[in-house]
Each structure stands twice: as C-alpha cells, then as structure tokens.
Write an enzyme that holds these catalytic residues in place. Structure first.
Site, PDB file in Angstrom:
ATOM      1  N   GLY A  47      49.690   3.321  -2.000  1.00  0.00           N
ATOM      2  CA  GLY A  47      48.250   3.098  -1.994  1.00  0.00           C
ATOM      3  C   GLY A  47      47.447   4.354  -2.272  1.00  0.00           C
ATOM      4  O   GLY A  47      47.864   5.467  -1.958  1.00  0.00           O
ATOM      5  N   TYR A  48      46.292   4.152  -2.889  1.00  0.00           N
ATOM      6  CA  TYR A  48      45.361   5.239  -3.179  1.00  0.00           C
ATOM      7  C   TYR A  48      44.001   4.828  -2.643  1.00  0.00           C
ATOM      8  O   TYR A  48      43.335   3.972  -3.206  1.00  0.00           O
ATOM      9  CB  TYR A  48      45.278   5.503  -4.685  1.00  0.00           C
ATOM     10  CG  TYR A  48      46.601   5.927  -5.287  1.00  0.00           C
ATOM     11  CD1 TYR A  48      46.929   7.276  -5.407  1.00  0.00           C
ATOM     12  CD2 TYR A  48      47.534   4.987  -5.708  1.00  0.00           C
ATOM     13  CE1 TYR A  48      48.152   7.671  -5.936  1.00  0.00           C
ATOM     14  CE2 TYR A  48      48.761   5.369  -6.240  1.00  0.00           C
ATOM     15  CZ  TYR A  48      49.062   6.717  -6.352  1.00  0.00           C
ATOM     16  OH  TYR A  48      50.264   7.107  -6.878  1.00  0.00           O
ATOM     17  N   GLY A  49      43.594   5.420  -1.514  1.00  0.00           N
ATOM     18  CA  GLY A  49      42.322   5.064  -0.907  1.00  0.00           C
ATOM     19  C   GLY A  49      41.187   5.940  -1.409  1.00  0.00           C
ATOM     20  O   GLY A  49      41.364   6.764  -2.320  1.00  0.00           O
ATOM     21  N   ASP A 166      33.658  -0.168   5.147  1.00  0.00           N
ATOM     22  CA  ASP A 166      34.389  -0.486   3.912  1.00  0.00           C
ATOM     23  C   ASP A 166      35.411  -1.589   4.173  1.00  0.00           C
ATOM     24  O   ASP A 166      36.560  -1.505   3.744  1.00  0.00           O
ATOM     25  CB  ASP A 166      35.071   0.757   3.351  1.00  0.00           C
ATOM     26  CG  ASP A 166      35.463   0.589   1.873  1.00  0.00           C
ATOM     27  OD1 ASP A 166      34.903  -0.311   1.210  1.00  0.00           O
ATOM     28  OD2 ASP A 166      36.318   1.347   1.384  1.00  0.00           O
TER      29      ASP A 166
END
Length: 430
Positions: A47-49, A166
């Site tokens: 994952g890339y937050g 978010d």
C-alpha cells in the site's frame, strides 16, 4: 450463519526469511531467532498512503507476518514533522479492535541520522475498496457487519476527540474473517472546539468529502467522518461510488441531485461564494427514492439510516453513537459479538459470555497539548526520538532495518502516494 468470506490473498502467517532477504532484523547482539517453518513469503509492497508506504514483512522474532509502514522525509518542515509525530502518538495510543494500532516501532539511529520512522502494525489481508470492486458476493449480513465495525471504531476515535478526516474504503482494512480496522491516520487531528479557528480544507478524498467542506467551511466537526461513512454505506449497497464526480463543484451537484437544494439554514457553515453559487441554480427537490434502487439490500431500514447520515447540515447529521443505536445494525452487532470479537468469549460449557459494553469509548481523550510546546523541527526531532526510545522499553528484543536485505533497496526507494491519490484541493469559491 457464518460471516467469513474469501478475500484477496495476502497476510497469512509464514516463516521468517533467512539471510539477506529479510527487511527486518533483530537489533539485540547475538540474538538467535526461533526455529520456524521454511514456507517463506517474500517481503512486498502492499500500500501507498497519503504520507507513507506499507510493506508486508516477516518479524524475525516469531515468524509472524506484519505490516511495516515507512514514514519518510519526516523533518522537512515543522508542520510535516508535527503531523508525523501526531500520527505516531495516535498509533501508540489506540486500544480498540476496530482501529489499527502500533505493535512496535523500529529502533531509530542516532539523532544525527534520524530522518524516517518505521512502524509495525498488524497485517490484514485486504481492504474494503478491493472487496467492493471484486466479484465477491456481499450479503446483507456482510454489509451490516462491516458498517457496524466502521461505526464502532469511529465511536472510539470520536470519544477520544479524534477526527479521522480521510474515511474511505481503502482506509478500512479487512481480514478473511471479516474483522475490520480503520487505518491511515496521516490526516487525523484532534477536534477544534474554537469555531473561530480555521481548519484545513484539504482533507478527505473528494468522493467521501462532506458538503460543508466542499462549500468552503473554515471549521467543521466529527460530522465530516459520519458523512464519509454514509457514502461508504451507499457504496456497499450499490457496489459503486455513490457520488463520483470529476471536481468539487460537480461533487456538490451530485449531492444536491439526491438531497435536493439546501436551505440557507443548511448552508450556514458554507462560505459566501458557495452559497451564492447554490442560489443561482434552479432549485432541486430531494430524490431519496433513488436509494432503493441501489440493490435488493437497500431495505427501508437501510435507507432510513443512510438518509440520516447523508444530511446536508452537519448539525442535523446523525452522530456515530446514535447511528449505532439504529435497528438496522442490531443483526450486525449480534453477529460480530457472537463469533468475531475479542471482547466476548465462549466458556468451556459452550455458553457465550458477552461484554458489558459492546461499543466502548476511549478511556481518555487524546492529548495534543504537547504540539503547542514544539516550535522548531529540531525540537520535534528530539522529542520524537525520545518518545520512540520510551516505547521500546518493553523488555522485548528490538527490531531494526537490515540494510543488506535485497528487498530493502526497493523498500527504501518507495515513495508516497501519487498526487492523484491525495485529497484534491477544495474549490476556491471567492
């Protein structure tokens, strides 16, 4: 009835990689890892937050698969360093089944070389976005169990005075047994009680952004998270994004097509330019009946709760606590506490012992007073280094990065999310 599902693979326990293949290493000298099975799973990105990169790795101390989050370039500015420190403190503060928390923090280098943070959390197998867009069948029971857990975790956050800011399907991690955890607190902050103080509008991914933020409100409350949950609820029912627009103005248009044109009272939190824009347009009546066409799961009870979440005026929007009391969630609560939670247990005689508090609040609010005392990047750096050292005093062998790892080179060069994945800037109404 079982609530287990077959989800996207990943996250199953595996053996600890040997030699230079492992990103993580035990920091204690002469530490001998326990003997573990050799069905090794490679370290890999998952994952890339907004402000970090997450990899699935193996803890060499016990062979357990965990998530390793890298928070890079921490000390570029006072604002960014305080934000990272806040997220780190939150992850260590959280103690709730439906909220992701820190299991460990990697041992930092000497203060002079301290530039990034590595946090270990539980590894879950998928997220709600992947499930929604997959061909996986979602029953009414699945939807109720997921929605119950989202609201249960959010009640805990709001009781600690934390706004997530978010909430979206990609930030809701899910395991194969349907246990759900809210994650990614890079945009989270403590509530601002002073309504005269301005809060940033560059929050919440556009599709899940509340109308008061879309209309330029300078101050907002925990109601923005409830709006986001309402959008996710509609997405679970219809298997498509509820309000999918190309820009914030179009986003607002889609919302008014469903809710109707808001009154001046409903728009009292909006800026003057946004109110003027809305008044120029032809008035639209509400069309809530459209919600019944989302799917066969959109029952009267479901639509009733959804309509209470999707309210234009944040002061009239249902609270998380009241949403949890809605009869639609009774079955979700029963299923969760019958076989999924850790707060209830089954006795040796086969009797289920239920907890006294199904939806616990935080024991105390999250303290952010420390932020006001930090006035320079160097101050934040020193305090964060000290905080991590205090967290490591647990008696457990500390972990550090293995720079000889083949996978680490890729991990070290990983960047955060692309600009298109970040919350887009709000429309400038003035």
């Amino acid at each position: 009835m079982s609530v287990s599902m077959s989800l996207v693979q990943g996250g199953a326990a595996g053996g600890a990689p040997q030699g230079a293949s492992a990103i993580l290493a035990a920091a204690a000298p002469y530490y001998q890892p326990p003997a573990v099975p050799q069905d090794v799973q490679p370290d890999r990105p998952i994952g890339y937050g907004a402000f970090g990169v997450v990899w699935a790795v193996t803890d060499p101390r016990d062979g357990r698969r965990v998530a390793l989050k890298k928070l890079p370039n921490v000390f570029q500015s006072l604002v960014s360093s305080k934000r990272v420190f806040r997220e780190l403190k939150m992850l260590c503060f959280f103690k709730h089944e439906n909220v992701l928390s820190a299991l460990d923090i990697l041992q930092p280098p000497h203060l002079d070389f301290f530039q990034e943070i590595y946090v270990i959390t539980e590894l879950l197998q998928s997220d709600l976005h992947k499930i929604i867009v997959s061909p996986q069948h979602l029953s009414a029971d699945h939807i109720k169990v997921f929605l119950y857990q989202i609201l249960r975790g959010l009640k805990y956050l709001h009781s600690a005075r934390i706004l997530h800011r978010d909430i979206k399907p990609g930030n809701l991690l899910v395991n194969s047994n349907c246990v759900l955890k809210i994650c990614d607190f890079g945009l989270a902050r403590v509530e601002e009680p002073d309504q005269a103080k301005h809060m940033t509008q560059e929050v919440v991914t556009q599709y899940y952004r509340a109308p008061e933020i879309l209309m330029g409100a300078r101050h907002y409350s925990s109601a923005v998270d409830v709006w986001s949950v309402g959008c996710i609820f509609g997405e679970l029912l219809g298997r498509r994004i509820l309000f999918q627009a190309q820009n914030p103005v179009q986003q607002l248009e889609l919302i008014t097509e469903l809710l109707g044109t808001p009154t001046m009272e409903d728009m009292r939190h909006a800026c003057e330019g946004a109110r003027t824009h809305m008044l120029r347009r032809a008035p639209k009546p509400p069309s809530f009946s459209v919600l019944y066409t989302l799917s066969s799961h959109a029952t009267h009870e479901a639509v009733h709760l959804l309509c209470q979440m999707l309210v234009f005026d944040p002061d009239k929007r249902i609270s998380v606590t009241d949403a949890l009391a809605h009869p639609y969630l009774d079955e979700g609560r029963l299923r969760y506490h019958s076989c999924m939670c850790k707060c209830c247990f089954t006795t040796s005689a086969g009797m289920r012992q239920y907890t006294a508090d199904f939806e616990p609040s935080a024991g105390q609010p999250f303290d952010d007073l420390w932020e006001r005392k930090l006035t320079s990047v160097q101050q934040v750096k020193e305090e964060m280094h000290k905080f991590i050292a205090e967290q490591l005093q647990t008696g457990r062998v500390p972990l550090c990065i293995n720079p000889q790892s083949a996978a680490f080179k890729s991990f070290a060069s990983s960047t955060v999310a692309h600009p298109s994945e970040l919350p887009p800037s709000p429309h400038q109404w003035e």
